[in-house]
Write a protein that holds these residues in place. Sequence first.
Motif, PDB file in Angstrom:
ATOM      1  N   UNK A 233      28.822  -0.466  31.859  1.00 36.99           N
ATOM      2  CA  UNK A 233      28.695  -1.001  33.216  1.00 36.99           C
ATOM      3  C   UNK A 233      27.245  -1.269  33.590  1.00 36.99           C
ATOM      4  N   UNK A 234      26.334  -0.407  33.109  1.00 31.64           N
ATOM      5  CA  UNK A 234      24.926  -0.624  33.442  1.00 31.64           C
ATOM      6  C   UNK A 234      24.406  -1.940  32.905  1.00 31.64           C
ATOM      7  N   UNK A 243      32.487  -6.094  35.646  1.00 31.75           N
ATOM      8  CA  UNK A 243      33.253  -5.486  34.565  1.00 31.75           C
ATOM      9  C   UNK A 243      34.384  -4.674  35.182  1.00 31.75           C
ATOM     10  N   UNK A 244      35.628  -5.171  35.050  1.00 30.38           N
ATOM     11  CA  UNK A 244      36.784  -4.547  35.699  1.00 30.38           C
ATOM     12  C   UNK A 244      37.810  -4.138  34.659  1.00 30.38           C
ATOM     13  N   UNK A 281      37.457  -8.817  32.325  1.00 32.15           N
ATOM     14  CA  UNK A 281      38.637  -8.069  32.747  1.00 32.15           C
ATOM     15  C   UNK A 281      39.312  -7.487  31.512  1.00 32.15           C
ATOM     16  N   UNK A 282      39.456  -6.164  31.509  1.00 20.85           N
ATOM     17  CA  UNK A 282      40.083  -5.459  30.388  1.00 20.85           C
ATOM     18  C   UNK A 282      41.397  -4.849  30.880  1.00 20.85           C
ATOM     19  N   UNK A 283      42.482  -5.119  30.146  1.00 20.58           N
ATOM     20  CA  UNK A 283      43.816  -4.673  30.550  1.00 20.58           C
ATOM     21  C   UNK A 283      44.491  -3.954  29.389  1.00 20.58           C
ATOM     22  N   UNK A 284      45.149  -2.845  29.693  1.00 22.28           N
ATOM     23  CA  UNK A 284      46.015  -2.174  28.718  1.00 22.28           C
ATOM     24  C   UNK A 284      47.398  -2.027  29.344  1.00 22.28           C
ATOM     25  N   UNK A 285      48.422  -2.223  28.524  1.00 21.10           N
ATOM     26  CA  UNK A 285      49.786  -2.118  29.023  1.00 21.10           C
ATOM     27  C   UNK A 285      50.734  -1.853  27.860  1.00 21.10           C
ATOM     28  N   UNK A 296      39.568 -10.461  28.737  1.00 23.33           N
ATOM     29  CA  UNK A 296      39.354 -11.841  29.174  1.00 23.33           C
ATOM     30  C   UNK A 296      38.001 -11.924  29.860  1.00 23.33           C
ATOM     31  N   UNK A 297      37.233 -12.943  29.546  1.00 24.46           N
ATOM     32  CA  UNK A 297      35.892 -13.076  30.120  1.00 24.46           C
ATOM     33  C   UNK A 297      35.579 -14.528  30.437  1.00 24.46           C
TER      34      UNK A 297
END
Length: 368
Positions: A233-234, A243-244, A281-285, A296-297
């Motif tokens: 994040x830094x 960064x989400x 955006x980072x997603x886990x499912x 996704x960026x």
Amino acid sequence: MISRQLARRSLQRRLALAYAAGVYAAGVLVLVVVDLPLATVQATRPAGRPSASAAAAAGPGISLPQLLVGSAVALVLLVPVALALGWYVAGRFLQPLRTITATAEVVSAGNLHRRLDLGEPVDELTALGHTLDDLFARLQASFEAQRHFVANASHELRTPLAGLRTLLEVALADPDADAGALRAACQEALALGGHQERLVEALLALATSERGVTRWDTLDLAHIVEGTLATRRGRASEKGIDLAGHLAPAVTAGDPKLIESLVANLVDNAVRHNHAGGHVKVTTQTSGTQVALTVANSGPVIPEDQIERLFHPFQRLAPDRHGHRDGYGLGLAIVDAVTRAHRATLVCGARPEGGLSITVRFAHSPKE
């Protein structure tokens, strides 16, 4: 070479004997079927009382003793005929195998372009030939990729070494260099050394990923992604990138270090190849029998025909071997290697507004 030829001749000899034995056994069976009923009829006929039909049939013909002698002669003559026929048939059946052996020897000598091309008819040996042709093609592609990788790795390692040597030679050749100039040269040398160290670490990560999975532990992708995002994040904030993470439990099995490397390289690649004010955006499912990790960026628009190339080592969207660049072109190659090592699937697509969307799907592993 001589021993291989003897082995091939020995196999043909054994097959020829087997085929000859079959032909000879068939000949014996035919003669037994013909001669045995005649001998039985002769044995049951009363002695000294020829039947009317026998008398009527008297005249030129073949008697039973003559038939038995002829049968014995036929069996003797059948031996060389059966051997010759067996040798011919064995040679015909072994011809594709000899072609396979000869071609394999040529390929092992370094001619990876050679193929069998056995063609028709399709049987077990030609099917083996087609399988070997596919194997030779994969070997050729693998060796060519390895040579390309070694050439690129040599160039990537040689460039900072040449820069370091030039820097030190210039500093040593200046008789008026003061402490400040020497300190600046040392700082530049340390920066070049750090570049080499990071490159070697990336190469080791790629080699470890290609080696395969040595341990299978149950892990949650959400926890790994959460830890990775906390350390990135830094840097993302410095570049003005949002960064989400949208993290749902995603339990799978695999090597924790390799999967951490996969997540880290995906996030680093998304942050590195982005622009100020962009987002990641980072997603886990979990969906059915699979768990998915999606990164996704935003970023530059990427042509669809260039996406596959980015997953090869040292490949960049706009390679520049002479100017400054961030990254080594190994991040997505490591991601691809870790994905294949875990028998997962990787889907990558270019976003119309710019950037990439990469999804890696692992097999779902329920918690114990």
